[in-house]
Design a protein around this motif. Structure first.
Motif, PDB file in Angstrom:
ATOM      1  N   GLU A   1      49.945  31.850  21.426  1.00 27.34           N
ATOM      2  CA  GLU A   1      51.215  32.508  21.130  1.00 27.34           C
ATOM      3  C   GLU A   1      51.733  32.118  19.756  1.00 27.34           C
ATOM      4  O   GLU A   1      52.911  31.783  19.568  1.00 27.34           O
ATOM      5  N   GLY A   2      50.813  32.147  18.779  1.00 20.33           N
ATOM      6  CA  GLY A   2      51.176  31.944  17.387  1.00 20.33           C
ATOM      7  C   GLY A   2      51.254  30.513  16.920  1.00 20.33           C
ATOM      8  O   GLY A   2      51.613  30.256  15.767  1.00 20.33           O
ATOM      9  N   ALA A   3      50.910  29.559  17.780  1.00 17.82           N
ATOM     10  CA  ALA A   3      50.960  28.154  17.382  1.00 17.82           C
ATOM     11  C   ALA A   3      49.792  27.409  17.997  1.00 17.82           C
ATOM     12  O   ALA A   3      49.199  27.837  18.989  1.00 17.82           O
ATOM     13  N   ALA A   4      49.451  26.271  17.369  1.00 16.70           N
ATOM     14  CA  ALA A   4      48.390  25.432  17.928  1.00 16.70           C
ATOM     15  C   ALA A   4      48.918  24.737  19.176  1.00 16.70           C
ATOM     16  O   ALA A   4      50.051  24.226  19.199  1.00 16.70           O
ATOM     17  N   ARG A   5      48.089  24.728  20.232  1.00 15.11           N
ATOM     18  CA  ARG A   5      48.508  24.135  21.512  1.00 15.11           C
ATOM     19  C   ARG A   5      47.434  23.169  22.000  1.00 15.11           C
ATOM     20  O   ARG A   5      46.245  23.505  22.032  1.00 15.11           O
ATOM     21  N   LYS A   6      47.853  21.960  22.366  1.00 16.69           N
ATOM     22  CA  LYS A   6      46.925  20.994  22.954  1.00 16.69           C
ATOM     23  C   LYS A   6      46.783  21.329  24.431  1.00 16.69           C
ATOM     24  O   LYS A   6      47.769  21.288  25.179  1.00 16.69           O
ATOM     25  N   VAL A   7      45.551  21.641  24.849  1.00 20.04           N
ATOM     26  CA  VAL A   7      45.357  22.149  26.205  1.00 20.04           C
ATOM     27  C   VAL A   7      44.202  21.445  26.907  1.00 20.04           C
ATOM     28  O   VAL A   7      43.344  20.820  26.284  1.00 20.04           O
ATOM     29  N   ILE A   8      44.222  21.588  28.226  1.00 18.39           N
ATOM     30  CA  ILE A   8      43.074  21.300  29.077  1.00 18.39           C
ATOM     31  C   ILE A   8      42.413  22.623  29.399  1.00 18.39           C
ATOM     32  O   ILE A   8      43.084  23.592  29.778  1.00 18.39           O
ATOM     33  N   LEU A   9      41.092  22.680  29.256  1.00 13.42           N
ATOM     34  CA  LEU A   9      40.300  23.836  29.664  1.00 13.42           C
ATOM     35  C   LEU A   9      39.526  23.425  30.911  1.00 13.42           C
ATOM     36  O   LEU A   9      38.781  22.450  30.892  1.00 13.42           O
ATOM     37  N   HIS A  10      39.698  24.192  31.982  1.00 19.27           N
ATOM     38  CA  HIS A  10      39.113  23.782  33.256  1.00 19.27           C
ATOM     39  C   HIS A  10      38.565  24.999  33.976  1.00 19.27           C
ATOM     40  O   HIS A  10      39.259  26.013  34.121  1.00 19.27           O
ATOM     41  N   ALA A  11      37.300  24.923  34.412  1.00 23.53           N
ATOM     42  CA  ALA A  11      36.649  26.008  35.156  1.00 23.53           C
ATOM     43  C   ALA A  11      36.031  25.405  36.415  1.00 23.53           C
ATOM     44  O   ALA A  11      34.823  25.214  36.491  1.00 23.53           O
ATOM     45  N   PRO A  12      36.824  25.096  37.424  1.00 28.53           N
ATOM     46  CA  PRO A  12      36.335  24.389  38.607  1.00 28.53           C
ATOM     47  C   PRO A  12      35.792  25.337  39.671  1.00 28.53           C
ATOM     48  O   PRO A  12      35.576  26.523  39.444  1.00 28.53           O
ATOM     49  N   LYS A  13      35.608  24.793  40.865  1.00 29.90           N
ATOM     50  CA  LYS A  13      35.016  25.547  41.971  1.00 29.90           C
ATOM     51  C   LYS A  13      35.782  26.813  42.318  1.00 29.90           C
ATOM     52  O   LYS A  13      35.189  27.814  42.733  1.00 29.90           O
ATOM     53  N   ALA A  14      37.104  26.801  42.192  1.00 28.32           N
ATOM     54  CA  ALA A  14      37.938  27.891  42.684  1.00 28.32           C
ATOM     55  C   ALA A  14      37.666  29.220  42.003  1.00 28.32           C
ATOM     56  O   ALA A  14      38.109  30.265  42.488  1.00 28.32           O
ATOM     57  N   GLY A  15      36.962  29.218  40.865  1.00 20.83           N
ATOM     58  CA  GLY A  15      36.534  30.465  40.246  1.00 20.83           C
ATOM     59  C   GLY A  15      37.443  30.992  39.152  1.00 20.83           C
ATOM     60  O   GLY A  15      37.185  32.054  38.583  1.00 20.83           O
TER      61      GLY A  15
ATOM     62  N   GLU B   1      45.214  11.300  21.906  1.00 24.18           N
ATOM     63  CA  GLU B   1      46.330  11.892  21.162  1.00 24.18           C
ATOM     64  C   GLU B   1      47.646  11.739  21.923  1.00 24.18           C
ATOM     65  O   GLU B   1      48.702  11.521  21.321  1.00 24.18           O
ATOM     66  N   LEU B   2      47.598  11.846  23.239  1.00 18.74           N
ATOM     67  CA  LEU B   2      48.801  11.733  24.060  1.00 18.74           C
ATOM     68  C   LEU B   2      48.818  10.452  24.882  1.00 18.74           C
ATOM     69  O   LEU B   2      49.788  10.214  25.614  1.00 18.74           O
ATOM     70  N   ASP B   3      47.773   9.649  24.779  1.00 15.43           N
ATOM     71  CA  ASP B   3      47.638   8.402  25.535  1.00 15.43           C
ATOM     72  C   ASP B   3      47.822   8.651  27.026  1.00 15.43           C
ATOM     73  O   ASP B   3      48.630   8.002  27.700  1.00 15.43           O
ATOM     74  N   GLN B   4      47.069   9.601  27.550  1.00 15.99           N
ATOM     75  CA  GLN B   4      47.114   9.950  28.960  1.00 15.99           C
ATOM     76  C   GLN B   4      45.697   9.958  29.525  1.00 15.99           C
ATOM     77  O   GLN B   4      44.733  10.275  28.816  1.00 15.99           O
ATOM     78  N   LEU B   5      45.585   9.625  30.798  1.00 17.66           N
ATOM     79  CA  LEU B   5      44.314   9.681  31.508  1.00 17.66           C
ATOM     80  C   LEU B   5      44.407  10.808  32.527  1.00 17.66           C
ATOM     81  O   LEU B   5      45.333  10.848  33.340  1.00 17.66           O
ATOM     82  N   TYR B   6      43.439  11.742  32.482  1.00 21.49           N
ATOM     83  CA  TYR B   6      43.436  12.868  33.409  1.00 21.49           C
ATOM     84  C   TYR B   6      42.326  12.669  34.439  1.00 21.49           C
ATOM     85  O   TYR B   6      41.187  12.347  34.081  1.00 21.49           O
ATOM     86  N   ILE B   7      42.670  12.872  35.701  1.00 25.79           N
ATOM     87  CA  ILE B   7      41.662  12.789  36.760  1.00 25.79           C
ATOM     88  C   ILE B   7      41.626  14.117  37.510  1.00 25.79           C
ATOM     89  O   ILE B   7      42.653  14.757  37.723  1.00 25.79           O
ATOM     90  N   GLY B   8      40.417  14.535  37.894  1.00 27.35           N
ATOM     91  CA  GLY B   8      40.243  15.719  38.716  1.00 27.35           C
ATOM     92  C   GLY B   8      40.088  15.301  40.168  1.00 27.35           C
ATOM     93  O   GLY B   8      39.213  14.498  40.505  1.00 27.35           O
ATOM     94  N   VAL B   9      40.953  15.820  41.039  1.00 27.25           N
ATOM     95  CA  VAL B   9      40.992  15.394  42.439  1.00 27.25           C
ATOM     96  C   VAL B   9      40.268  16.412  43.315  1.00 27.25           C
ATOM     97  O   VAL B   9      40.376  17.624  43.113  1.00 27.25           O
ATOM     98  N   GLY B  10      39.570  15.905  44.319  1.00 32.42           N
ATOM     99  CA  GLY B  10      38.697  16.729  45.144  1.00 32.42           C
ATOM    100  C   GLY B  10      39.379  17.390  46.327  1.00 32.42           C
ATOM    101  O   GLY B  10      40.607  17.497  46.426  1.00 32.42           O
ATOM    102  N   ASN B  11      38.551  17.827  47.270  1.00 33.33           N
ATOM    103  CA  ASN B  11      38.963  18.601  48.425  1.00 33.33           C
ATOM    104  C   ASN B  11      39.572  17.716  49.513  1.00 33.33           C
ATOM    105  O   ASN B  11      39.524  16.494  49.457  1.00 33.33           O
TER     106      ASN B  11
END
Length: 717
Positions: free
Chosen positions: A329-343, A259-269
């Protein structure tokens, strides 16, 4: 005649694969409409792990039975998510072996073995595992333990091309699944614990030609910077960080957003974990513990959000990145949902990287909250173990590790395999990681007498807990929680049948009602389940399939007791009224321990220290492994007789047991052997005990029972 019929059947099945539709860009973009298939790692580009199939639902799931199972030839850990494409299931396992199976019957169609050099096992953090495949056109793609990216013909299992994506002379590895979009294959790597520099690469899906590379941490400024992003990142580091690698490996999550033509990467420690050693003058150390958005065509930096600035606890951001559109907040939002190690559960605007919400989903002590204006956490004083040891939650294993979570657009809930566990952090003096050879470069104590004793006390005070947690990202709170008896449970699948499926470490496959967490169905799998399940449909019937097998960082290191032996890894598929049955696994006979070696208490203590430095990450801390790799407390006499040949001469190197002649001498090896034999006697005696203590041992982790036994003996004299 029988063999001729079998050959004809296999040829027919192979031809069926050959005429299956290519996995085109159009198919992947419309994967949400293909309920029959599981085309990519998280089923769709959003990686929600949600199936629209509802033939199996909360009203009939109790009729689910085993449809078929396929037994692999190894028990070395199973973490992969299968792909299912037009009636064929593709799965990868230990040593990057790939199988194609008929998705209706489980019959094997072909097998691909990339022939990983077995000595590469020493470069893998947490077992010779693999988390899955990617598909594009008529090919499959796998990243290998020795750093290759390989394209495989989907119809025949033959190799199409291979690219070495890492420096083979450095301790890199690949355990994560590749991702494919826009004709490119994206692959990261692991090895931060051994002091390397992380990056993600892109290759042409058809030819294997290198396209671009994005480094996640800066290198030596004297060599120049690869990009403006690296020059910017270097301003957030201090000292000579590049001498210790820096870390920041992209070892799991890579997600394309069409939808946004973006690549997301999760970076480690970071490498080392301890920020005061890694970057002694301070700084945020970009892009550690960050989600970074890149241009998928060029690899150019777009934006980032750093979840844990200057991370110091092994809090990676490599856990599953899920894309969703939610009311905000009253509108549709395109989001990332993330539940990583940090808790924390992070809700991030995926167009800009702005933090919208960060709330703890498990016990968290390192930070009290996040400032939503700055996006930064408020660290709790004393939790960075600066000069004084600190008990910190979550542990380095994280509140949620690699085990996939799921998100249901029907319920609006995230389903997280939660781990509620703390750990004692106690820093060490700075050392040159290159002298640590084969030892994790953490910057804090991993194991010694004082640490072990205090860790035991911490276990007694607050034993680790685990659950399947449903989290409402809009309300920013837990909806329900299903506790599990043991830690290190499997990945999650949500379906339109108002169901959530998860396997457990104590050998069960569960179905839970998605809206309220009520358990509805359970199946005894005869082994741990760590991987994420999938759902697909063949000839009008819905199946749930999952890879079954123990292994991986936590179970390999802490161990637990199993009532049976350790069967080979399996793929299991379930359907309504399935009637297949698993073969019975015999109990493991406990051998009489060999005679103790004539060594002193000091020698035993040194043997323990050496074992935990060089052997524990595969065979378990204090020789308490899970059996996916041989249990050294229960060795046949022949291995005791040849112990030195195995450890120093590489007698079993072709089976994946490397030699240690470059770091151990004969005297040290004898002390390790003496300690293993001592633990064999302790374990044998413990197993002879009866009553509630033995029951507890069978129920939980070996280390918990040993801690309780120690506590009883200490308090009763």
């Amino acid at each position: 005649m029988r063999h001729a019929l079998l050959s004809a059947a296999l040829l027919y099945l192979a031809s069926a694969i050959a005429i299956a539709a290519p996995v085109s860009e159009e198919r992947l973009l419309a994967a949400h409409e293909e309920g029959d298939n599981w085309l990519s790692h998280g089923r769709t580009y959003s990686e929600q792990r949600f199936s629209p199939l509802a033939q199996v639902h909360d009203g009939n799931v109790d009729q689910l039975g085993l449809a078929w199972f396929f037994e692999t030839d190894t028990h070395l850990g199973m973490e992969a998510t299968p792909l299912v494409i037009d009636g064929v299931l593709y799965i990868s396992g230990a040593w990057n072996t790939v199988w194609a199976l008929d998705a209706k019957s489980g019959q094997r169609l072909w097998k691909f073995d990339p022939e990983i050099p077995r000595e590469k096992s020493i470069s893998a953090c947490c077992g010779v595992i693999n988390r899955g495949l990617a598909a594009w056109g008529d090919a499959l793609y796998i990243g290998t333990l020795d750093g290759r990216l390989i394209a495989i013909d989907r119809a025949t299992g033959e190799q199409l091309w291979s690219q070495q994506t890492t420096d083979p002379d450095q301790p890199y590895s690949i355990t994560g699944a590749p991702r494919v979009a826009k004709g490119k294959v994206f692959i990261g790597n692991g090895g931060s614990e051994f002091g390397i520099r992380g990056y993600v690469s892109a290759y042409d899906a058809d030819t294997g030609e290198f396209a671009w590379r994005f480094y996640t941490v800066p290198g030596n400024p004297a060599d120049g910077f690869e990009s403006e992003a690296m020059e910017r990142a270097a301003a957030t580091w201090s000292g000579e960080w590049w001498r210790q690698g820096g870390g920041g490996t992209v070892w799991d999550s890579i997600v394309y957003d069409p939808e946004l033509d973006q690549l997301y990467i999760g970076v480690g420690n970071g490498a080392p974990h301890n920020r005061r050693i890694r970057s002694p003058g301070g700084g945020d150390n970009l892009f550690l513990s960050s989600i970074v958005a890149l241009d998928p065509d060029t690899g150019d930096y777009l934006w980032h959000y750093q979840e844990v600035p200057a991370e110091s606890w092994d809090y990676t951001a490599t856990q599953q990145i899920t894309l969703a559109e939610i009311p905000w907040e009253g509108a549709a939002r395109k989001v990332i949902l993330h539940a990583p190690k940090a808790g924390f559960v992070y809700v991030i605007d995926r167009a800009s990287g702005k933090l919208l919400s960060a709330e703890p989903f498990t016990t968290v002590t390192w930070a009290s909250h996040y400032d939503l204006e700055t996006g930064r956490p408020a660290e709790v004083p004393g939790q960075d173990y600066d000069g004084k040891a600190a008990m910190v939650y979550p542990s380095a294993m994280g509140g949620h590790n690699w085990h996939p979570m799921a998100y249901s657009p029907d319920t609006g809930l995230m389903y997280i395999p939660e781990l509620d566990m703390g750990m004692l952090y106690d820093e060490i003096e700075p050392v040159d990681y290159r002298h640590l050879k084969r030892h994790f470069n953490t910057g804090y104590k991993l194991n010694h007498d004082g640490y072990s004793q205090r860790f035991t006390q911490a276990l007694l005070e607050h034993l680790p807990k685990a659950s399947l947690l449903a989290w409402d990202p809009v309300k920013q709170e837990a909806a329900w929680k299903l506790p599990h008896p043991n830690i290190h449970n499997g990945g999650v699948l949500a379906t339109a049948g108002n169901l959530v499926f998860q396997g457990t470490s104590d050998g069960r496959m569960l179905a839970v009602q998605a809206d309220n967490g009520e358990p509805l169905w359970s199946f005894a799998t005869d082994n741990s389940v760590m991987a994420g399940p999938v759902s697909y449909r063949v000839d009008g019937e819905q199946y749930i399939a999952v890879a079954v097998g123990r292994g991986g960082a936590l179970t390999m290191n802490t161990g637990r007791s199993y009532p049976t032996g350790n069967p080979n890894n399996r793929i299991m598929a379930f359907k309504l009224n399935g009637s297949a049955a698993l073969p019975q696994t015999p109990e493991v006979a406990r051998l009489e321990p060999p005679q103790r070696l004539d060594v002193s208490a000091t020698d035993l203590a040194e043997g323990r220290q050496l074992f935990n430095r060089y052997c524990a990450r595969c065979h378990g801390a204090d020789v308490s492994g899970d059996g996916s790799i041989p249990d050294l407390r229960n060795l046949e006499p022949v291995w005791h007789e040849n112990f030195e040949a195995v450890v120093l001469e590489g007698l079993m190197e072709e089976a994946g047991m490397p030699h240690f002649a470059d770091v151990l001498d004969k005297d040290q090896t004898r002390k390790i052997h003496a300690y293993i034999i001592e633990r064999s006697h302790e374990d044998f005696n413990l197993r002879q005990e009866t009553g509630w203590l033995q029951s507890l041992r069978d129920f939980g982790a070996d280390i918990s029972a040993r801690a309780l036994a120690w506590f009883i003996r200490f308090t009763t004299g």
